[in-house]
Design an enzyme around this catalytic site. Structure first.
Site, PDB file in Angstrom:
ATOM      1  CE1 TYR A   1      11.103  31.622   2.473  1.00  0.00           C
ATOM      2  CE2 TYR A   1      11.482  29.496   2.245  1.00  0.00           C
ATOM      3  CZ  TYR A   1      10.972  30.715   1.951  1.00  0.00           C
ATOM      4  OH  TYR A   1      10.790  30.568   0.267  1.00  0.00           O
TER       5      TYR A   1
ATOM      6  CG  ASP B   1      11.163  24.066  -4.360  1.00  0.00           C
ATOM      7  OD1 ASP B   1      10.370  23.014  -4.557  1.00  0.00           O
ATOM      8  OD2 ASP B   1      10.885  25.250  -4.397  1.00  0.00           O
TER       9      ASP B   1
ATOM     10  NE  ARG C   1      -2.558  -8.239   7.830  1.00  0.00           N
ATOM     11  CZ  ARG C   1      -3.270  -8.486   9.113  1.00  0.00           C
ATOM     12  NH1 ARG C   1      -3.652  -9.574   9.264  1.00  0.00           N
ATOM     13  NH2 ARG C   1      -3.173  -7.507  10.096  1.00  0.00           N
TER      14      ARG C   1
ATOM     15  CG  HIS D   1      -3.810  -4.293  12.056  1.00  0.00           C
ATOM     16  ND1 HIS D   1      -2.788  -4.753  11.357  1.00  0.00           N
ATOM     17  CD2 HIS D   1      -3.446  -2.797  12.284  1.00  0.00           C
ATOM     18  CE1 HIS D   1      -1.845  -3.831  11.045  1.00  0.00           C
ATOM     19  NE2 HIS D   1      -2.255  -2.726  11.885  1.00  0.00           N
TER      20      HIS D   1
ATOM     21  CE  LYS E   1      -0.320  -0.120   5.127  1.00  0.00           C
ATOM     22  NZ  LYS E   1      -1.042  -0.709   6.195  1.00  0.00           N
TER      23      LYS E   1
ATOM     24  NE  ARG F   1      -7.038   0.101  11.280  1.00  0.00           N
ATOM     25  CZ  ARG F   1      -5.674   0.049  10.769  1.00  0.00           C
ATOM     26  NH1 ARG F   1      -5.122   0.832  10.722  1.00  0.00           N
ATOM     27  NH2 ARG F   1      -5.663  -1.403  10.340  1.00  0.00           N
TER      28      ARG F   1
ATOM     29  CB  CYS G   1      13.231  25.871   1.168  1.00  0.00           C
ATOM     30  SG  CYS G   1      14.382  27.153   2.030  1.00  0.00           S
TER      31      CYS G   1
HETATM   32  C1  LIG Z   1      -0.369  -1.601   6.753  1.00  0.00           C
HETATM   33  C2  LIG Z   1      -0.931  -2.819   7.340  1.00  0.00           C
HETATM   34  C3  LIG Z   1       0.109  -4.149   7.633  1.00  0.00           C
HETATM   35  C4  LIG Z   1       1.341  -3.880   7.496  1.00  0.00           C
HETATM   36  O1  LIG Z   1       1.961  -3.252   8.646  1.00  0.00           O
HETATM   37  P1  LIG Z   1       3.627  -2.959   9.024  1.00  0.00           P
HETATM   38  O2  LIG Z   1       3.568  -2.401  10.378  1.00  0.00           O
HETATM   39  O3  LIG Z   1       3.967  -2.058   7.974  1.00  0.00           O
HETATM   40  O4  LIG Z   1       4.116  -4.225   8.759  1.00  0.00           O
HETATM   41  C5  LIG Z   1      -0.360  -5.170   8.222  1.00  0.00           C
HETATM   42  N1  LIG Z   1      -1.804  -5.190   8.033  1.00  0.00           N
HETATM   43  C6  LIG Z   1      -2.661  -4.487   7.874  1.00  0.00           C
HETATM   44  C7  LIG Z   1      -4.316  -4.682   7.947  1.00  0.00           C
HETATM   45  C8  LIG Z   1      -2.374  -3.091   7.518  1.00  0.00           C
HETATM   46  O5  LIG Z   1      -3.081  -2.266   7.553  1.00  0.00           O
END
Ligand SMILES: *Cc1c(COP(=O)(O)O)cnc(C)c1O
Length: 374
Positions: free
Chosen positions: A266, A315, A222, A166, A39, A137, A313
């Site tokens: 700046y 850029d 994951r 998660h 992602k 969530r 800045c």
């Molecule tokens: C982003 C995400 C992950 C990966 O998380 P990391 O901390 O980068 O390993 C795994 N599962 C879900 C549901 C996520 O949204």
């Protein structure tokens, strides 16, 4: 690449050999299939090239956050299974099915929406059930998941491929939250056993889980940030050998002497106490380089570590090289190594008061990506 872009001295170098190394390292450590999370433009590394490379390495599954990220993968010819991790809207279900994307089903309502759309299309939807074990969530609370799970098992238009949750605190190896979440997850999975249905793929571990909590590996893991060779948190332990996939480099574009007492950039927030040499580097917060690194960040030039002085800045930013020498076009390393010195994404995050994820994901499309290896 158009000439204007390839002329840009600032670039992100993505080392695909390191990505291969990390995937292998994680795989051999966990001993279960891997859903590689790509992602947010593969954590800034480039969605399509990273996914293509991972597919070539035989990754079992890819994970993205949004349906449009999944569609981009399909349009690029990626054929590996793709799970969309985010919450869905009923109106999107047809898109999921048309592009062969796996759906996160996070409520009974959404299950009904998926079933209705699948039936209308006459094509089954592949789903993963999302259980909330403590993140608050998306997902059905583990303590009230029975009807949800039974309805999914009984569904005629859904193929129940996975069930997942998660972890909220897995970055911290000492947090008691993770094992509590694991227990709650098992309680939800028990409803599947109770009705005698085959157990779908159970997956729970993000990078923190992979690093610190072996019991959370279950049937698939994951990992996101760990696959890119970066640790999720300063408190995390390097239990797996991974190498940073990304480096960020630029070149000196200007050299000048700044007289003692004359402020730089700046807001005139910094001035040298004696005459000093200052170089300008052509990258800034408009590229996603954190402005919080104003007078806090460091870069590598000619094998030395030098401080960023004054405000970053949009850029450009300035670097104090003291009485040393530097020349236009000298390489400037912002993330990565130069002659044995290293600046990591974790270092940058710590200096900026942000997390390593923000450093990687923040670097935007204005910076060309350059791929090596693979
Ligand atoms: C982003 C995400 C992950 C990966 O998380 P990391 O901390 O980068 O390993 C795994 N599962 C879900 C549901 C996520 O949204």
């Amino acid at each position: 690449m158009p000439p204007a872009v390839s002329e840009r001295p600032t670039r992100i170098r993505v080392d695909l050999d390191h990505l291969t190394f990390n995937l292998r390292s994680i795989r051999s450590h966990v001993g279960v299939p891997v859903m590689a999370i790509v992602k947010a433009n593969a954590y800034g590394h480039g969605l399509v090239p990273v996914a293509q490379h991972l597919q070539k390495q035989g990754v079992e599954q890819l994970g993205v956050a949004f349906v449009e990220e999944g569609i981009a993968l399909r349009q690029a010819g990626i054929t590996a299974p793709v799970l969309v991790l985010g919450g869905i809207f009923g109106r999107q279900v047809a898109q999921f099915i048309a592009h062969d994307l796996e759906i996160t089903v996070s409520s009974l309502d959404k299950l009904r929406q998926v079933e209705a759309a699948a039936e209308a299309l006459g094509r089954k939807a592949v789903i993963h059930l999302k259980i909330d074990t403590g993140m608050e969530r998306i997902g059905v609370h583990s303590y009230s998941a029975r009807a949800f799970i039974e309805a999914a098992v009984a569904s005629r238009w859904c193929v129940l491929k996975g069930i997942y949750s998660h972890l909220a605190c897995a970055d911290d190896p000492r947090s008691a939250m993770t094992l509590q979440q694991l227990e709650r997850f098992f309680e939800a999975c028990a409803h599947i056993e109770r009705v005698g249905a085959p157990m779908p793929l159970r997956h729970l571990a993000n990078s923190g889980g992979v690093l610190h909590f072996p019991d959370t590996r279950l049937d698939m893991v994951r990992p996101g940030i760990l696959m890119y060779g970066v640790l999720p948190d300063a408190a995390a332990q390097r239990t797996i050998d991974v190498r940073p996939v990304m480096s960020l480099v630029s070149q000196v574009v200007y050299f000048k002497v700044v007289k003692a007492g004359n402020p730089v950039s700046y807001g005139a927030t910094w001035a040298p106490s004696r005459d000093t040499r200052v170089v300008t580097v052509p990258i800034g917060y408009g590229d996603g380089y954190p402005r919080a690194l104003s007078s806090r960040g460091e870069v590598l030039i000619r094998a030395h570590r030098y401080p960023i002085v004054g405000r970053v800045c949009m850029d450009q930013f300035m670097v104090d090289i003291g009485q040393d020498s530097a020349w236009n076009e000298d390489e400037v390393v912002l993330i990565g190594s130069q002659d044995g010195n290293t600046i990591t994404a974790e270092n940058l995050a710590q200096a900026a008061g942000i997390i390593p994820y923000e450093v990687l994901v923040g670097l935007n499309e204005r910076i060309p990506r350059e791929y090596s290896g693979g």
